[in-house]
Design a protein around this motif. Structure first.
Motif, PDB file in Angstrom:
ATOM      1  N   GLY A  82      -4.550   5.653   3.588  1.00  0.00           N
ATOM      2  CA  GLY A  82      -3.924   5.619   2.276  1.00  0.00           C
ATOM      3  C   GLY A  82      -3.623   6.964   1.655  1.00  0.00           C
ATOM      4  O   GLY A  82      -2.908   7.033   0.648  1.00  0.00           O
ATOM      5  N   GLY A 107       0.759  -0.879   8.993  1.00  0.00           N
ATOM      6  CA  GLY A 107      -0.063  -1.328   7.872  1.00  0.00           C
ATOM      7  C   GLY A 107      -1.349  -1.995   8.290  1.00  0.00           C
ATOM      8  O   GLY A 107      -1.896  -2.824   7.542  1.00  0.00           O
ATOM      9  N   ARG A 116      -0.364  -7.981  -0.216  1.00  0.00           N
ATOM     10  CA  ARG A 116       0.101  -6.594  -0.276  1.00  0.00           C
ATOM     11  C   ARG A 116       0.947  -6.254   0.942  1.00  0.00           C
ATOM     12  O   ARG A 116       1.988  -5.596   0.832  1.00  0.00           O
ATOM     13  N   THR A 117       0.510  -6.705   2.116  1.00  0.00           N
ATOM     14  CA  THR A 117       1.272  -6.451   3.337  1.00  0.00           C
ATOM     15  C   THR A 117       2.653  -7.083   3.254  1.00  0.00           C
ATOM     16  O   THR A 117       3.652  -6.469   3.655  1.00  0.00           O
ATOM     17  N   ARG A 119       4.365  -7.700   0.536  1.00  0.00           N
ATOM     18  CA  ARG A 119       5.167  -6.925  -0.421  1.00  0.00           C
ATOM     19  C   ARG A 119       5.689  -5.643   0.211  1.00  0.00           C
ATOM     20  O   ARG A 119       6.857  -5.264   0.021  1.00  0.00           O
ATOM     21  N   LEU A 120       4.831  -4.975   0.965  1.00  0.00           N
ATOM     22  CA  LEU A 120       5.249  -3.737   1.619  1.00  0.00           C
ATOM     23  C   LEU A 120       6.330  -4.001   2.658  1.00  0.00           C
ATOM     24  O   LEU A 120       7.294  -3.235   2.780  1.00  0.00           O
ATOM     25  N   ASP A 123       9.493  -4.436   0.910  1.00  0.00           N
ATOM     26  CA  ASP A 123       9.999  -3.132   0.474  1.00  0.00           C
ATOM     27  C   ASP A 123      10.763  -2.435   1.591  1.00  0.00           C
ATOM     28  O   ASP A 123      11.810  -1.820   1.358  1.00  0.00           O
ATOM     29  N   MET A 156       5.777   3.578   5.626  1.00  0.00           N
ATOM     30  CA  MET A 156       5.693   2.931   4.322  1.00  0.00           C
ATOM     31  C   MET A 156       4.644   1.829   4.304  1.00  0.00           C
ATOM     32  O   MET A 156       4.025   1.566   3.274  1.00  0.00           O
ATOM     33  N   SER A 158       1.721   1.664   5.404  1.00  0.00           N
ATOM     34  CA  SER A 158       0.344   2.061   5.084  1.00  0.00           C
ATOM     35  C   SER A 158       0.199   2.433   3.617  1.00  0.00           C
ATOM     36  O   SER A 158      -0.903   2.748   3.164  1.00  0.00           O
ATOM     37  N   ASP A 159       1.311   2.395   2.869  1.00  0.00           N
ATOM     38  CA  ASP A 159       1.330   2.676   1.430  1.00  0.00           C
ATOM     39  C   ASP A 159       0.615   3.990   1.113  1.00  0.00           C
ATOM     40  O   ASP A 159      -0.314   4.028   0.288  1.00  0.00           O
ATOM     41  N   ARG A 192       8.084   8.395  -5.051  1.00  0.00           N
ATOM     42  CA  ARG A 192       7.187   8.635  -3.927  1.00  0.00           C
ATOM     43  C   ARG A 192       7.048  10.139  -3.703  1.00  0.00           C
ATOM     44  O   ARG A 192       7.995  10.906  -3.890  1.00  0.00           O
TER      45      ARG A 192
END
Length: 241
Positions: A82, A107, A116-117, A119-120, A123, A156, A158-159, A192
């Motif tokens: 992260g 991820g 969350r995964t 959503r990523l 994205d 991306m 792995s946010d 970002r």
């Protein structure tokens, strides 16, 4: 330097391989939500800086902090949880794996957080709609530009607090470079934090807020991209050879 509002702070960094230093007394910062470029010729030490940030290079002197966390002696797998993620030169996708599998492997630390995964992943597909169409294709069978999209998307997933990109335009056709530039601009607009290593001055100036020029393992020039006129560009070109 004050870490409070910075995604990345590097102070007095020196290191290299075996007994030889490649970088010498490197100091700079990336503010949160800022895009910064490191420009320089081959062998200048640009990639060495990225490797040091990721913990892949055991530098001899200096300090590195990401989002206020001292990562100077941190192992690569902890940095990758992260704090920072990197798109390496040459992309290095997982052969024999689909586009979606490559993305999800990026991820993997978040695999238990399915919402969350998801959503990523969305994205990534929003940024690169072509990848949604090709999600079941072998990632290494795509064009060079599309493979670079997968590599950026994998990062991306792995946010990370800090995004590192090593020569992302290398070997890409002009249309693919234009697509890459547009994608990086969108990431910047999303606030970002980005550190970009490049040799293309035009791409760096269009995407980034500030520029550092590295030559012989040292920072030899710096400036704001929007204030860099013809004289500044000529100076950068002279260093790039």
């Amino acid at each position: 330097m004050n870490d409070t509002n910075d995604a990345l702070v590097i102070e007095g960094l020196a290191g290299g391989y075996d007994r030889f230093d490649v970088i010498h007394d490197i100091s700079f910062r990336v503010a949160r939500g800022e895009a910064v470029a490191i420009l320089g010729p081959n062998g200048a030490g640009k990639t060495t800086v990225l490797r040091a940030i990721m913990g892949l290079l055991k530098h001899r002197r200096g300090r590195i902090a990401i989002e206020g966390t001292d990562v100077t002696r941190m192992s690569p797998h902890r940095v990758a949880r992260g704090l920072a993620a990197m798109v390496p030169e040459g992309r290095r996708l997982f052969e024999g794996q689909s586009v979606e599998d490559n993305l999800r492997l990026g991820g993997i630390r978040l695999r238990r957080d399915r919402d969350r995964t998801s959503r990523l992943l969305q994205d990534v597909f929003d940024l690169f709609p072509v990848l949604k169409r090709y999600r079941d294709r072998d990632a290494t069978a795509l064009s060079g530009g599309e493979q670079q999209m997968v590599a950026i998307g994998r990062m991306m997933m792995s946010d990370p607090a800090l995004m590192l990109l090593d020569e992302p335009s290398l070997g890409l056709a002009p249309l693919a470079v234009a697509d890459l530039t547009a994608a990086l601009r969108r990431l910047r607009e999303q606030y970002r934090s980005i550190l970009l290593v490049e040799q293309r001055v035009d791409l760096a100036l269009e995407v980034c807020d500030r520029i550092y020029v590295v030559y012989g393992g040292r920072i030899v020039d710096e400036g704001r991209a929007d204030e860099m006129g013809a004289e500044g560009r000529a100076l950068i070109d002279a260093y790039l050879g």
